[in-house]
Design a protein around this motif. Structure first.
Motif, PDB file in Angstrom:
ATOM      1  N   MET A   1     -59.969  25.793  27.347  1.00 56.41           N
ATOM      2  CA  MET A   1     -59.947  24.354  27.504  1.00 56.41           C
ATOM      3  C   MET A   1     -59.305  23.667  26.296  1.00 56.41           C
ATOM      4  O   MET A   1     -58.601  22.688  26.445  1.00 56.41           O
ATOM      5  CB  MET A   1     -61.378  23.848  27.715  1.00 56.41           C
ATOM      6  N   SER A   2     -59.547  24.201  25.101  1.00 53.16           N
ATOM      7  CA  SER A   2     -59.011  23.521  23.919  1.00 53.16           C
ATOM      8  C   SER A   2     -57.487  23.499  23.923  1.00 53.16           C
ATOM      9  O   SER A   2     -56.888  22.528  23.461  1.00 53.16           O
ATOM     10  CB  SER A   2     -59.554  24.131  22.630  1.00 53.16           C
ATOM     11  N   HIS A  20     -55.596  23.125  26.496  1.00 52.26           N
ATOM     12  CA  HIS A  20     -55.206  22.022  27.382  1.00 52.26           C
ATOM     13  C   HIS A  20     -55.369  20.677  26.682  1.00 52.26           C
ATOM     14  O   HIS A  20     -54.524  19.788  26.834  1.00 52.26           O
ATOM     15  CB  HIS A  20     -56.029  22.043  28.678  1.00 52.26           C
ATOM     16  N   LEU A  21     -56.431  20.543  25.924  1.00 44.58           N
ATOM     17  CA  LEU A  21     -56.644  19.300  25.181  1.00 44.58           C
ATOM     18  C   LEU A  21     -55.585  19.128  24.093  1.00 44.58           C
ATOM     19  O   LEU A  21     -55.081  18.020  23.894  1.00 44.58           O
ATOM     20  CB  LEU A  21     -58.041  19.284  24.557  1.00 44.58           C
ATOM     21  N   GLY A  42     -65.567  26.783  23.386  1.00 49.56           N
ATOM     22  CA  GLY A  42     -66.247  26.071  24.467  1.00 49.56           C
ATOM     23  C   GLY A  42     -67.556  25.457  23.987  1.00 49.56           C
ATOM     24  O   GLY A  42     -67.913  24.344  24.380  1.00 49.56           O
ATOM     25  N   GLY A  85     -66.053  17.270  23.861  1.00 54.83           N
ATOM     26  CA  GLY A  85     -64.984  17.535  24.826  1.00 54.83           C
ATOM     27  C   GLY A  85     -64.677  16.309  25.674  1.00 54.83           C
ATOM     28  O   GLY A  85     -63.508  15.996  25.922  1.00 54.83           O
ATOM     29  N   GLN A  94     -61.095  14.182  25.760  1.00 53.97           N
ATOM     30  CA  GLN A  94     -60.398  13.824  26.996  1.00 53.97           C
ATOM     31  C   GLN A  94     -60.219  12.315  27.105  1.00 53.97           C
ATOM     32  O   GLN A  94     -59.166  11.834  27.522  1.00 53.97           O
ATOM     33  CB  GLN A  94     -61.159  14.361  28.207  1.00 53.97           C
TER      34      GLN A  94
END
Length: 174
Positions: free
Chosen positions: A1-2, A4-5, A111, A131, A135
């Motif tokens: 996920m990081s 993508h951020l 995560g 998170g 976003q």
């Protein structure tokens, strides 16, 4: 996920900086109407958000001018054409540096780090985790990039074309 951020934060910042590249330094505070959010205010506002994020992520302490950033660029401030704002060069340099710092920190986040509760009780009402906050910063910057685009149009500058997609044949983005 990081990852993508990191990508989203970096693309949002690239768009913001592209929107001010050709703005003459003497035009950074021009307004078509009182209270219009001009580029100097908008860049300072994004710098305020970055400064607070870097503090929340324990990357660096709040900058020495944090109180001034809140006063001039916080949500309760009103942009003026005559106000004392930092120069375009200073704002762009600080935003580039803060982007590098935030991307470096987010790249190393796990995560569990992203799931950490938001330490700011007020922001936690809408952004319960770090998170979620990261976003929301992508959306926040996109919103203000829209304001920069509208400001450009109102002040007679040509549109800045940008997309996160690949360039068309011939290298042009649309």
């Amino acid at each position: 996920m990081s990852d993508h951020l990191v990508w989203a934060l970096d693309r949002a910042r690239a768009h913001t900086l592209a929107l001010v590249t050709d703005v003459p330094p003497q035009s950074m505070q021009q307004q078509t109407a009182p209270g219009e959010r001009h580029p100097a205010w908008l860049l300072g506002h994004l710098l305020l958000a970055d400064s607070y994020l870097l503090y929340l992520l324990e990357v660096q302490p709040l900058p020495g001018d944090f109180s001034s950033l809140i006063e001039r660029h916080g949500p309760a401030s009103a942009p003026t054409a005559e106000g004392a704002y930092s120069s375009k060069d200073e704002l762009v340099a600080r935003l580039a540096a803060s982007n590098d710092a935030r991307l470096a920190r987010v790249r190393e986040m796990t995560g569990d780090d992203l799931a950490r509760p938001m330490p700011d009780a007020f922001l936690a009402k809408a952004q319960p985790t770090i998170g979620h906050h990261l976003q929301s910063l992508v959306f926040h910057e996109g919103y203000h990039s829209g304001q920069l685009s509208a400001w450009r149009k109102a002040h007679g500058l040509t549109p800045t074309h940008w997309t996160p997609g690949p360039p068309r044949a011939g290298g042009a983005h649309t």
